[in-house]
Every structure is written in C-alpha cells, then in structure tokens.
Design a protein around this motif. Structure first.
Motif, PDB file in Angstrom:
ATOM      1  N   THR A   1       5.743 -29.053  21.022  1.00  0.00           N
ATOM      2  CA  THR A   1       6.811 -29.196  22.040  1.00  0.00           C
ATOM      3  C   THR A   1       7.942 -30.125  21.722  1.00  0.00           C
ATOM      4  OG1 THR A   1       6.348 -29.647  24.082  1.00  0.00           O
ATOM      5  CG2 THR A   1       7.093 -27.806  24.114  1.00  0.00           C
ATOM      6  N   THR A   2       6.447 -31.506  21.501  1.00  0.00           N
ATOM      7  CA  THR A   2       7.207 -32.575  21.426  1.00  0.00           C
ATOM      8  C   THR A   2       7.493 -33.282  19.573  1.00  0.00           C
ATOM      9  OG1 THR A   2       5.579 -34.082  22.440  1.00  0.00           O
ATOM     10  CG2 THR A   2       6.508 -35.082  20.952  1.00  0.00           C
ATOM     11  N   LYS A   3       6.978 -32.445  18.837  1.00  0.00           N
ATOM     12  CA  LYS A   3       6.549 -32.124  17.014  1.00  0.00           C
ATOM     13  C   LYS A   3       8.557 -31.461  16.959  1.00  0.00           C
ATOM     14  CE  LYS A   3       2.347 -32.955  15.900  1.00  0.00           C
ATOM     15  NZ  LYS A   3       0.801 -31.625  15.332  1.00  0.00           N
ATOM     16  N   VAL A   4       8.248 -30.311  18.003  1.00  0.00           N
ATOM     17  CA  VAL A   4       9.783 -29.374  17.538  1.00  0.00           C
ATOM     18  C   VAL A   4      11.304 -30.723  17.537  1.00  0.00           C
ATOM     19  CG1 VAL A   4      11.345 -27.767  18.297  1.00  0.00           C
ATOM     20  CG2 VAL A   4       9.192 -26.867  17.652  1.00  0.00           C
ATOM     21  N   GLU A   5      10.573 -31.026  19.102  1.00  0.00           N
ATOM     22  CA  GLU A   5      12.216 -31.845  19.175  1.00  0.00           C
ATOM     23  C   GLU A   5      12.759 -33.254  18.398  1.00  0.00           C
ATOM     24  OE1 GLU A   5      11.034 -33.512  23.468  1.00  0.00           O
ATOM     25  OE2 GLU A   5      11.404 -30.920  23.982  1.00  0.00           O
TER      26      GLU A   5
ATOM     27  N   TYR B   1      14.105 -23.967  20.436  1.00  0.00           N
ATOM     28  CA  TYR B   1      14.784 -25.281  21.239  1.00  0.00           C
ATOM     29  C   TYR B   1      16.078 -25.930  20.803  1.00  0.00           C
ATOM     30  CZ  TYR B   1      15.305 -30.551  21.498  1.00  0.00           C
ATOM     31  OH  TYR B   1      15.790 -31.962  21.876  1.00  0.00           O
ATOM     32  N   ALA B   2      17.371 -26.573  20.582  1.00  0.00           N
ATOM     33  CA  ALA B   2      18.485 -26.300  20.590  1.00  0.00           C
ATOM     34  C   ALA B   2      18.944 -28.080  20.977  1.00  0.00           C
ATOM     35  CB  ALA B   2      19.932 -25.460  20.787  1.00  0.00           C
ATOM     36  N   LEU B   3      19.761 -27.677  19.813  1.00  0.00           N
ATOM     37  CA  LEU B   3      19.942 -29.984  19.240  1.00  0.00           C
ATOM     38  C   LEU B   3      21.437 -29.635  18.713  1.00  0.00           C
ATOM     39  CD1 LEU B   3      19.778 -33.230  21.124  1.00  0.00           C
ATOM     40  CD2 LEU B   3      18.407 -33.325  18.185  1.00  0.00           C
ATOM     41  N   GLU B   4      22.975 -30.076  19.884  1.00  0.00           N
ATOM     42  CA  GLU B   4      24.116 -30.148  19.504  1.00  0.00           C
ATOM     43  C   GLU B   4      24.319 -31.252  18.619  1.00  0.00           C
ATOM     44  OE1 GLU B   4      27.220 -27.514  21.595  1.00  0.00           O
ATOM     45  OE2 GLU B   4      25.559 -27.527  23.140  1.00  0.00           O
TER      46      GLU B   4
ATOM     47  N   SER C   1      19.268 -23.234  11.493  1.00  0.00           N
ATOM     48  CA  SER C   1      17.827 -22.934  11.930  1.00  0.00           C
ATOM     49  C   SER C   1      16.849 -22.340  11.246  1.00  0.00           C
ATOM     50  CB  SER C   1      18.259 -21.146  12.945  1.00  0.00           C
ATOM     51  OG  SER C   1      17.424 -20.665  13.545  1.00  0.00           O
ATOM     52  N   PRO C   2      15.692 -23.339  11.584  1.00  0.00           N
ATOM     53  CA  PRO C   2      14.215 -22.641  10.516  1.00  0.00           C
ATOM     54  C   PRO C   2      12.851 -22.407  11.755  1.00  0.00           C
ATOM     55  CG  PRO C   2      14.518 -25.541  10.289  1.00  0.00           C
ATOM     56  CD  PRO C   2      15.679 -24.785  11.005  1.00  0.00           C
ATOM     57  N   ASN C   3      12.078 -21.757  11.682  1.00  0.00           N
ATOM     58  CA  ASN C   3      10.991 -21.593  12.201  1.00  0.00           C
ATOM     59  C   ASN C   3      10.747 -23.030  12.481  1.00  0.00           C
ATOM     60  OD1 ASN C   3       8.611 -21.639  10.629  1.00  0.00           O
ATOM     61  ND2 ASN C   3       9.334 -19.258  10.724  1.00  0.00           N
ATOM     62  N   ALA C   4      10.329 -23.326  13.463  1.00  0.00           N
ATOM     63  CA  ALA C   4       9.073 -24.260  14.295  1.00  0.00           C
ATOM     64  C   ALA C   4       7.902 -24.250  12.970  1.00  0.00           C
ATOM     65  CB  ALA C   4       8.279 -23.742  15.269  1.00  0.00           C
ATOM     66  N   GLU C   5       7.183 -23.623  11.885  1.00  0.00           N
ATOM     67  CA  GLU C   5       6.403 -24.404  11.185  1.00  0.00           C
ATOM     68  C   GLU C   5       7.427 -24.605  10.152  1.00  0.00           C
ATOM     69  OE1 GLU C   5       3.362 -21.697   9.905  1.00  0.00           O
ATOM     70  OE2 GLU C   5       2.119 -21.291  12.071  1.00  0.00           O
ATOM     71  N   GLU C   6       8.463 -23.636   9.643  1.00  0.00           N
ATOM     72  CA  GLU C   6       8.934 -24.083   8.233  1.00  0.00           C
ATOM     73  C   GLU C   6       9.766 -25.446   8.719  1.00  0.00           C
ATOM     74  OE1 GLU C   6      10.804 -19.916   7.337  1.00  0.00           O
ATOM     75  OE2 GLU C   6      11.909 -21.371   8.732  1.00  0.00           O
TER      76      GLU C   6
ATOM     77  N   ALA D   1      24.163 -35.356  21.170  1.00  0.00           N
ATOM     78  CA  ALA D   1      24.419 -34.715  22.297  1.00  0.00           C
ATOM     79  C   ALA D   1      22.644 -35.890  22.300  1.00  0.00           C
ATOM     80  CB  ALA D   1      23.097 -33.161  22.465  1.00  0.00           C
ATOM     81  N   SER D   2      23.192 -37.060  21.514  1.00  0.00           N
ATOM     82  CA  SER D   2      22.277 -37.765  21.612  1.00  0.00           C
ATOM     83  C   SER D   2      20.478 -37.483  22.385  1.00  0.00           C
ATOM     84  CB  SER D   2      22.909 -39.290  23.484  1.00  0.00           C
ATOM     85  OG  SER D   2      24.311 -39.264  22.479  1.00  0.00           O
ATOM     86  N   ASP D   3      20.457 -37.181  21.771  1.00  0.00           N
ATOM     87  CA  ASP D   3      18.448 -35.832  21.654  1.00  0.00           C
ATOM     88  C   ASP D   3      18.442 -35.688  23.465  1.00  0.00           C
ATOM     89  OD1 ASP D   3      18.575 -37.543  19.162  1.00  0.00           O
ATOM     90  OD2 ASP D   3      17.096 -39.060  20.446  1.00  0.00           O
ATOM     91  N   ARG D   4      19.370 -34.392  24.222  1.00  0.00           N
ATOM     92  CA  ARG D   4      19.058 -34.103  25.325  1.00  0.00           C
ATOM     93  C   ARG D   4      19.682 -32.662  24.727  1.00  0.00           C
ATOM     94  NH1 ARG D   4      22.802 -38.539  26.600  1.00  0.00           N
ATOM     95  NH2 ARG D   4      24.286 -37.329  26.988  1.00  0.00           N
ATOM     96  N   GLY D   5      18.482 -32.144  24.136  1.00  0.00           N
ATOM     97  CA  GLY D   5      18.612 -30.588  23.518  1.00  0.00           C
ATOM     98  C   GLY D   5      17.725 -29.891  24.474  1.00  0.00           C
ATOM     99  N   PHE D   6      17.970 -28.414  24.925  1.00  0.00           N
ATOM    100  CA  PHE D   6      17.466 -28.163  25.865  1.00  0.00           C
ATOM    101  C   PHE D   6      16.500 -27.033  25.482  1.00  0.00           C
ATOM    102  CE2 PHE D   6      21.296 -26.012  24.383  1.00  0.00           C
ATOM    103  CZ  PHE D   6      21.323 -24.745  24.499  1.00  0.00           C
ATOM    104  N   TRP D   7      15.853 -26.172  26.131  1.00  0.00           N
ATOM    105  CA  TRP D   7      14.922 -25.167  25.292  1.00  0.00           C
ATOM    106  C   TRP D   7      15.500 -24.202  26.287  1.00  0.00           C
ATOM    107  CZ3 TRP D   7      10.427 -25.011  22.049  1.00  0.00           C
ATOM    108  CH2 TRP D   7      10.059 -26.094  21.548  1.00  0.00           C
TER     109      TRP D   7
END
Length: 334
Positions: A202-206, A231-234, A184-189, A237-243
């Motif tokens: 959001t696109t870059k984070v995903e 944003y979490a991705l397990e 779990s980094p933050n977005a900028e990291e 999950a085939s790229d199906r994460g959630f916000w």
C-alpha cells in the motif's frame, strides 16, 4: 444527444490453446470468446447505464460468429457501431496460448485502430467520457484529434497499455500527462514505470500515485490493485487519497473464475459512476469495483437478463448491481 461514454479500444475474438508444462495438449477446451479492452470497458459501463448512453466501434469481418453477435446484442444493439470489412478481411482475432500457468497473447489478423475522427458524423460523436487503452505515442494523436474538434472537451480516462509500462516509455507518458484527466494503471504497471521495486504494498502504491499527480494528471490517479482494492488520489488532495476494497475479498476466492478484462470493466464502471454521481470520484470507484466483480465471476463477459419483478429491472449474473453497490458502500463507510 451525445453519448455519455465511448471507448477507442478494440474488439477482439479470442481463441485458446491449452498445453501442460511439457507442451502437450490438455483436455481443457474453450470456445471462441469476446475480448478486447474496449469491449470490457463499455460492458462495465453498461451495468449502470442504458445502451443508448454508451458506444463502441467494432470492425466486423465476414467471419463474425452468430453466437458472438447474439451475445453483443443482448447488451443492447445501440451500443455497437459496426464497420463491416468490405475487402473480405477477417474480424480481429487473437490467440491466448497457455503453457502450464504461463500465457502468451498474439494477434492473428490485422488491427484497425479507432480514433476520435472515426466518431464524427456518427451517433457516437463527441461523448462526454472517452476511454482509451494504448501507448503514449498513439495517445498523442488522439489528443491532437480531440483538440481539432471545436467545443469538445471529453473527460479522458487513460489506461496505459501493459506492454508500454516501462521506465523507458514513461517519459513519453509524462509528456502528455497534463492532458489526461484520469490515469489508471494497475499496481505492477505503476511501480514498473516509476522503477519502484516489487512486491506491491500500500505504501508503494500511494507513492506511485503521488508521483503521477506531481507529473501533471488533471483530475485524479486511480491505481488498481486486484485483491487489495483500488487507491485513488485526486489533484489538490495534498496526498490524502483513499482506498476502496475489492468487492470480492480474499475469503471469496471461489467466486473469482477469470480476471481477464477486470481492469477495463473497472474503468467503464468508473466512468458510469462519475456520470451518475456528478463527478464524485469516491462514489465512482464504488461503481467501478462492482463492475469488476461481475467480470471476474466467469470466463468472458457477464450475462444480463430482464427481471420480471419489478418489470424492466436488469440482473447481471443473476444479481442486482445496486445491491452490490450498497453492500460495498456499507463496508467502506463502516
């Protein structure tokens, strides 16, 4: 019985120096405050769990201020394992020097890192969830010490150290990614490590989360995005994460006083949420977001009190964490 959550993070006493852009001392003052990523993490977990479920080692010098001891005790003395410095050296201290809007952070006394072997033989031995915020090189030693403890397989919640979130350091992190349960980094990291140009979207984070999963993270990636939420991705999950939205939205800006420690608190809340939900990541992120909401409402740690109605019910900053949890859940499901 093993603790549910422990941290390898440090405890710090923060002091402050406020100056304007020209370097002149301003009239702003702030007393010494409790700091350290580990401290904020376990207090974020404490919002949801008993003090007997959580643990942290604090290296305490003879200079330990009474008001700080009192604040720590208010969360429950069982949380803290104090190692008193017998050589006369002070408690770890750091200076937060502000010049206008910029901030410089520097340690003022020697650091003592905490490792898994420091837990052995204590009431903190072999917790179910283990949090750390460090560089990959030190994380490698942590992983080795975990492997040396027979029968202990904690869920490792890893928060990359801000200063090491660079493209040059990323290969070292990638080398241990398959041993990390939750990254779990933050977005900028996250974007900086992967050389994805700012600004955060959001696109870059995903995209970043998918890259970390492909690098081998065992359980999930959760990227903390301040006002955008998380944003979490397990894995699998085939790229199906959630916000999940932040509890305090942009319209609530007046509620946000100081974001220091919000990410650490988020991960403490996340670990508690995983423990309470049986490993449900989507549910756990709700707990995490609420923990962060209490942290940013003031400078320093939130305040807990025992409510008289019903007896024993705890209020944090005068509010019920479960009320906020239901509020956020309804917004998410709506």
């Amino acid at each position: 019985m093993a603790r549910t959550i422990c941290t390898l993070g440090m405890f710090i006493i923060d002091s402050f120096d406020f100056r304007d852009e020209e370097g002149n001392i301003t009239g702003r003052t702030q007393e010494e405050a409790i700091g350290g990523g580990g401290t904020y993490c376990v207090v974020g977990a404490r919002i949801w769990l008993s003090s007997t479920d959580i643990g942290m080692i604090i290296d305490r010098g003879t200079d330990f201020p009474p008001h700080i001891q009192h604040k720590l005790d208010s969360f429950g003395s069982y949380m803290w394992l104090f190692r008193d410095r017998t050589d006369g050296s002070p408690t770890l201290r750091a200076l937060n020097a502000y010049k206008g809007e910029s901030r410089e952070f520097k340690y003022m006394s020697s650091k003592i890192h905490v490792y898994p072997k420091d837990f052995e033989g204590t009431l903190l031995a072999r917790p179910k969830y283990l949090h750390m915020c460090t560089i990959a090189e030190r994380a490698t030693r942590v992983l080795q010490e975990i492997r040396e403890v027979e029968g202990w397989h904690p869920v490792l919640v890893y928060e990359p150290f801000e200063g090491a979130c660079t493209p040059e350091e990323y290969p070292k992190l990638a080398a241990i990614m398959s041993d990390i349960d939750i990254l779990s980094p933050n977005a900028e990291e996250a974007l900086r490590m992967l050389e994805i140009p700012l600004p955060v979207t959001t696109t870059k984070v995903e995209e970043a989360a998918t890259a970390f999963i492909k690098a081998g993270v065992k359980m999930c990636v959760i990227i903390r995005c301040a006002g955008l939420g998380a944003y979490a991705l397990e894995t699998g999950a085939s790229d199906r994460g959630f916000w999940t939205p932040a509890f305090w939205a942009e319209k609530d800006i007046a509620k946000i006083v100081d974001v220091t420690g919000a990410g650490n608190s988020f991960l403490g809340g996340l670990s508690a949420g995983l423990a309470k939900s049986g490993g449900d990541v989507k549910e756990a992120v709700l707990y995490a977001s609420v923990s962060a909401s209490f942290t940013i409402e003031q400078s320093g740690l939130p305040t807990v009190i025992q409510n008289s109605s019903p007896p024993g019910k705890e209020l944090w900053n005068g509010d019920d964490p479960y009320r906020r949890l239901e509020d956020l859940r309804s917004r998410t499901n709506g």
